[in-house]
Motif scaffolding. Structure first.
Motif, PDB file in Angstrom:
ATOM      1  N   ASP A   1      -7.731   5.759  -0.319  1.00 47.43           N
ATOM      2  CA  ASP A   1      -7.781   3.991   0.575  1.00 47.43           C
ATOM      3  C   ASP A   1      -9.125   5.137   1.541  1.00 47.43           C
ATOM      4  O   ASP A   1      -9.810   4.068   2.378  1.00 47.43           O
ATOM      5  CB  ASP A   1      -6.542   5.117   1.401  1.00 47.43           C
ATOM      6  CG  ASP A   1      -5.618   3.786  -0.467  1.00 47.43           C
ATOM      7  OD1 ASP A   1      -5.967   3.931  -0.708  1.00 47.43           O
ATOM      8  OD2 ASP A   1      -4.399   4.239   0.400  1.00 47.43           O
TER       9      ASP A   1
ATOM     10  N   ARG B   1       1.888   4.295  -5.598  1.00 45.25           N
ATOM     11  CA  ARG B   1       1.116   4.189  -5.476  1.00 45.25           C
ATOM     12  C   ARG B   1       0.182   5.563  -4.427  1.00 45.25           C
ATOM     13  O   ARG B   1      -0.863   6.007  -3.679  1.00 45.25           O
ATOM     14  CB  ARG B   1       0.139   3.859  -4.210  1.00 45.25           C
ATOM     15  CG  ARG B   1       0.054   2.252  -4.208  1.00 45.25           C
ATOM     16  CD  ARG B   1      -0.900   1.655  -3.751  1.00 45.25           C
ATOM     17  NE  ARG B   1      -2.645   1.543  -3.538  1.00 45.25           N
ATOM     18  CZ  ARG B   1      -2.803   2.149  -2.378  1.00 45.25           C
ATOM     19  NH1 ARG B   1      -2.036   2.665  -1.826  1.00 45.25           N
ATOM     20  NH2 ARG B   1      -4.578   2.479  -2.521  1.00 45.25           N
TER      21      ARG B   1
ATOM     22  N   ARG C   1     -12.068   3.590   0.160  1.00 41.72           N
ATOM     23  CA  ARG C   1     -12.382   2.250  -0.314  1.00 41.72           C
ATOM     24  C   ARG C   1     -11.992   1.152   0.530  1.00 41.72           C
ATOM     25  O   ARG C   1     -11.573  -0.368   0.272  1.00 41.72           O
ATOM     26  CB  ARG C   1     -11.374   2.243  -2.020  1.00 41.72           C
ATOM     27  CG  ARG C   1     -12.490   3.499  -2.644  1.00 41.72           C
ATOM     28  CD  ARG C   1     -11.502   3.604  -3.974  1.00 41.72           C
ATOM     29  NE  ARG C   1     -12.573   4.565  -4.783  1.00 41.72           N
ATOM     30  CZ  ARG C   1     -11.783   4.383  -6.269  1.00 41.72           C
ATOM     31  NH1 ARG C   1     -10.863   4.455  -6.887  1.00 41.72           N
ATOM     32  NH2 ARG C   1     -12.631   5.211  -6.604  1.00 41.72           N
ATOM     33  N   HIS C   2     -10.734   1.295   1.389  1.00 38.33           N
ATOM     34  CA  HIS C   2     -10.025   0.585   2.192  1.00 38.33           C
ATOM     35  C   HIS C   2      -9.689  -1.131   2.073  1.00 38.33           C
ATOM     36  O   HIS C   2     -10.022  -2.291   1.612  1.00 38.33           O
ATOM     37  CB  HIS C   2     -11.434   0.386   3.497  1.00 38.33           C
ATOM     38  CG  HIS C   2     -11.792   1.090   3.864  1.00 38.33           C
ATOM     39  ND1 HIS C   2     -13.145   1.852   3.480  1.00 38.33           N
ATOM     40  CD2 HIS C   2     -11.800   1.712   5.260  1.00 38.33           C
ATOM     41  CE1 HIS C   2     -13.336   2.530   4.295  1.00 38.33           C
ATOM     42  NE2 HIS C   2     -13.039   2.403   5.192  1.00 38.33           N
ATOM     43  N   PRO C   3      -9.041  -0.066   0.835  1.00 35.40           N
ATOM     44  CA  PRO C   3      -8.220  -1.341  -0.029  1.00 35.40           C
ATOM     45  C   PRO C   3      -7.054  -3.097   0.809  1.00 35.40           C
ATOM     46  O   PRO C   3      -7.830  -3.940   0.399  1.00 35.40           O
ATOM     47  CB  PRO C   3      -7.199  -0.822  -0.919  1.00 35.40           C
ATOM     48  CG  PRO C   3      -7.066   0.371  -0.114  1.00 35.40           C
ATOM     49  CD  PRO C   3      -7.948   1.012   0.568  1.00 35.40           C
TER      50      PRO C   3
ATOM     51  N   TRP D   1      -5.894   0.948 -10.695  1.00 38.36           N
ATOM     52  CA  TRP D   1      -6.140   1.595  -8.902  1.00 38.36           C
ATOM     53  C   TRP D   1      -5.801   0.091  -8.000  1.00 38.36           C
ATOM     54  O   TRP D   1      -5.500   0.681  -7.038  1.00 38.36           O
ATOM     55  CB  TRP D   1      -7.869   2.388  -8.782  1.00 38.36           C
ATOM     56  CG  TRP D   1      -7.650   2.656  -7.783  1.00 38.36           C
ATOM     57  CD1 TRP D   1      -7.008   4.304  -6.633  1.00 38.36           C
ATOM     58  CD2 TRP D   1      -7.772   2.121  -6.194  1.00 38.36           C
ATOM     59  NE1 TRP D   1      -7.101   4.610  -5.790  1.00 38.36           N
ATOM     60  CE2 TRP D   1      -7.349   3.730  -4.959  1.00 38.36           C
ATOM     61  CE3 TRP D   1      -8.089   0.739  -4.857  1.00 38.36           C
ATOM     62  CZ2 TRP D   1      -7.922   3.139  -3.440  1.00 38.36           C
ATOM     63  CZ3 TRP D   1      -8.000   1.087  -3.993  1.00 38.36           C
ATOM     64  CH2 TRP D   1      -7.633   2.457  -3.169  1.00 38.36           C
ATOM     65  N   TYR D   2      -6.393  -0.842  -8.422  1.00 38.14           N
ATOM     66  CA  TYR D   2      -6.849  -1.886  -7.378  1.00 38.14           C
ATOM     67  C   TYR D   2      -4.385  -2.351  -7.577  1.00 38.14           C
ATOM     68  O   TYR D   2      -4.209  -3.369  -6.796  1.00 38.14           O
ATOM     69  CB  TYR D   2      -7.430  -2.848  -7.165  1.00 38.14           C
ATOM     70  CG  TYR D   2      -8.369  -2.736  -5.957  1.00 38.14           C
ATOM     71  CD1 TYR D   2      -7.743  -3.529  -5.137  1.00 38.14           C
ATOM     72  CD2 TYR D   2      -9.032  -2.002  -5.991  1.00 38.14           C
ATOM     73  CE1 TYR D   2      -8.874  -3.224  -3.715  1.00 38.14           C
ATOM     74  CE2 TYR D   2     -10.173  -2.290  -4.205  1.00 38.14           C
ATOM     75  CZ  TYR D   2      -9.556  -2.572  -4.016  1.00 38.14           C
ATOM     76  OH  TYR D   2     -10.220  -2.697  -2.205  1.00 38.14           O
TER      77      TYR D   2
ATOM     78  N   ASP E   1      -2.907   7.440  -5.540  1.00 38.61           N
ATOM     79  CA  ASP E   1      -3.998   6.480  -5.296  1.00 38.61           C
ATOM     80  C   ASP E   1      -4.709   6.834  -3.917  1.00 38.61           C
ATOM     81  O   ASP E   1      -5.342   6.048  -3.039  1.00 38.61           O
ATOM     82  CB  ASP E   1      -3.562   4.543  -5.344  1.00 38.61           C
ATOM     83  CG  ASP E   1      -3.581   5.068  -7.121  1.00 38.61           C
ATOM     84  OD1 ASP E   1      -3.906   5.860  -7.537  1.00 38.61           O
ATOM     85  OD2 ASP E   1      -3.045   3.705  -6.715  1.00 38.61           O
ATOM     86  N   ARG E   2      -3.967   7.231  -2.771  1.00 43.79           N
ATOM     87  CA  ARG E   2      -4.173   6.902  -1.366  1.00 43.79           C
ATOM     88  C   ARG E   2      -5.124   7.690  -1.254  1.00 43.79           C
ATOM     89  O   ARG E   2      -5.651   7.525   0.197  1.00 43.79           O
ATOM     90  CB  ARG E   2      -2.698   7.698  -0.648  1.00 43.79           C
ATOM     91  CG  ARG E   2      -1.668   6.283  -0.747  1.00 43.79           C
ATOM     92  CD  ARG E   2      -0.034   6.302  -0.001  1.00 43.79           C
ATOM     93  NE  ARG E   2       0.502   5.471  -0.298  1.00 43.79           N
ATOM     94  CZ  ARG E   2       1.785   5.754  -0.964  1.00 43.79           C
ATOM     95  NH1 ARG E   2       2.190   7.148  -1.229  1.00 43.79           N
ATOM     96  NH2 ARG E   2       2.630   5.096  -1.539  1.00 43.79           N
TER      97      ARG E   2
ATOM     98  N   LEU F   1      -1.738  -1.630  -6.224  1.00 44.56           N
ATOM     99  CA  LEU F   1      -1.168  -2.701  -4.838  1.00 44.56           C
ATOM    100  C   LEU F   1      -1.215  -4.019  -4.732  1.00 44.56           C
ATOM    101  O   LEU F   1      -0.617  -4.491  -3.967  1.00 44.56           O
ATOM    102  CB  LEU F   1      -2.814  -2.435  -4.026  1.00 44.56           C
ATOM    103  CG  LEU F   1      -3.004  -2.801  -3.012  1.00 44.56           C
ATOM    104  CD1 LEU F   1      -1.460  -2.590  -1.912  1.00 44.56           C
ATOM    105  CD2 LEU F   1      -4.146  -2.501  -2.577  1.00 44.56           C
TER     106      LEU F   1
ATOM    107  N   GLU G   1       0.957  -1.115   0.261  1.00 42.88           N
ATOM    108  CA  GLU G   1       0.072   0.033   0.054  1.00 42.88           C
ATOM    109  C   GLU G   1       0.718   1.209   0.247  1.00 42.88           C
ATOM    110  O   GLU G   1       0.420   2.105  -0.844  1.00 42.88           O
ATOM    111  CB  GLU G   1      -1.000  -0.067   1.664  1.00 42.88           C
ATOM    112  CG  GLU G   1      -1.906   1.342   1.023  1.00 42.88           C
ATOM    113  CD  GLU G   1      -2.385   1.200   2.456  1.00 42.88           C
ATOM    114  OE1 GLU G   1      -3.903   1.465   2.434  1.00 42.88           O
ATOM    115  OE2 GLU G   1      -1.968   0.719   3.724  1.00 42.88           O
TER     116      GLU G   1
END
Length: 283
Positions: free
Chosen positions: A56, A49, A59-61, A85-86, A52-53, A89, A44
């Motif tokens: 988070d 990323r 979206r709680h990846p 996006w995923y 992207d953060r 990670l 993460e």
């Protein structure tokens, strides 16, 4: 609180413990993956990323992937990876022991340009390498048309993230889920995150055109296509989302369909209320 699911093999030196009743559905025989959290936290925090953060918090990846039991030694399919996006990670998390495959639409099944879909699948590994620095050999891409026989029954997990509403409105849900089911191992699972409609929402609002689906309908669809629900979670719930916007889910961030109109109001709500479900392929 982070919720975990599924044990890692003892060969990886990680320990297992029971999952909380809060995370699992009744009767779900699931255990936690201790050790995976630290590895996912590292992934993460990877430099790829950095942009992207900001999402988070909605979206709680890490929590989502732990709930879905995604281990670093697994073969994982990411359906409709889009802008990655995923992927940014998953790729570093799976790079050393596992494999990430971008699963793209069957180009003949929906309103697509087949040449574009085929090109995106072919370019996926290179894009992920550019995004994350993960060698392209740890990543692959393919469409769900004419899946190679060698790929059948080889996937541990397939992730279907905020895409099922499109599959519904394009009338490709059954055929695409059937193709994904064929890719999974006998005990393989599909993890779904989907914008959630109110339980009493009318059909016209839950046919995919507004982005929201009723949770009971999603469970029924998956059961009809050879899966059983083994766990559900409120990891991605947002009680502030009324799920009744005339412009659908795209009213909320990050899309902001109404542009600057009432933007502060929708920013205060945040991203959509979402169901988070895990289904096992059944015999």
């Amino acid at each position: 609180m982070r919720r975990f699911l599924i044990s890692l093999s003892t060969g990886l030196g990680l320990l297992a413990a029971p999952v909380s009743a809060e995370a699992a559905s009744d009767g779900a025989d699931v255990v936690a993956c201790k050790g995976c959290e630290a590895l996912l936290d590292l992934a993460e925090a990877s430099p790829g990323r950095k942009d992207d953060r900001a999402r988070d918090v909605y979206r709680h990846p890490v929590e989502t992937l732990l709930f879905m039991g995604v281990r670093p030694d697994m073969k994982v399919g990411e359906y409709a990876p889009g802008g990655g996006w995923y992927s940014r990670l998953l790729a570093p998390y799976l790079a050393k022991q596992g494999h990430l495959t971008g699963l793209f639409f069957n180009p003949d099944a929906g309103p697509f340009d087949p040449a574009k879909i085929n090109a995106e699948a072919a370019a996926f590994a290179g894009k992920v390498e550019g995004w994350s620095g993960v060698p392209a050999r740890s990543v692959s891409g393919m469409t769900l048309k004419d899946v190679p026989e060698a790929e059948l029954g080889t996937f541990d997990r397939i992730l279907l993230i905020r895409m099922l509403h499109n599959m519904r409105r394009w009338n490709i849900a059954d055929s695409e889920i059937k193709a994904m089911r064929a890719l999974l191992k006998p005990d393989g699972m599909i993890g779904i995150v989907q914008h959630r409609a109110r339980a009493d929402a009318p059909y016209a609002y839950t046919d995919g055109s507004k982005g929201y689906l009723r949770q009971v309908d999603v469970v029924h669809l998956m059961e009809l296509n050879g899966f059983e629900l083994v766990a559900s979670s409120e990891i991605n719930a947002n009680p502030k989302d009324l799920a009744n916007w005339p412009e659908g889910v795209w009213t909320l961030p990050p899309t902001h369909a109404l542009k600057d109109k009432d933007r502060a109001k929708y920013d205060a709500i945040g991203e959509s209320d979402r169901m988070t479900l895990l289904f096992r392929k059944r015999d």
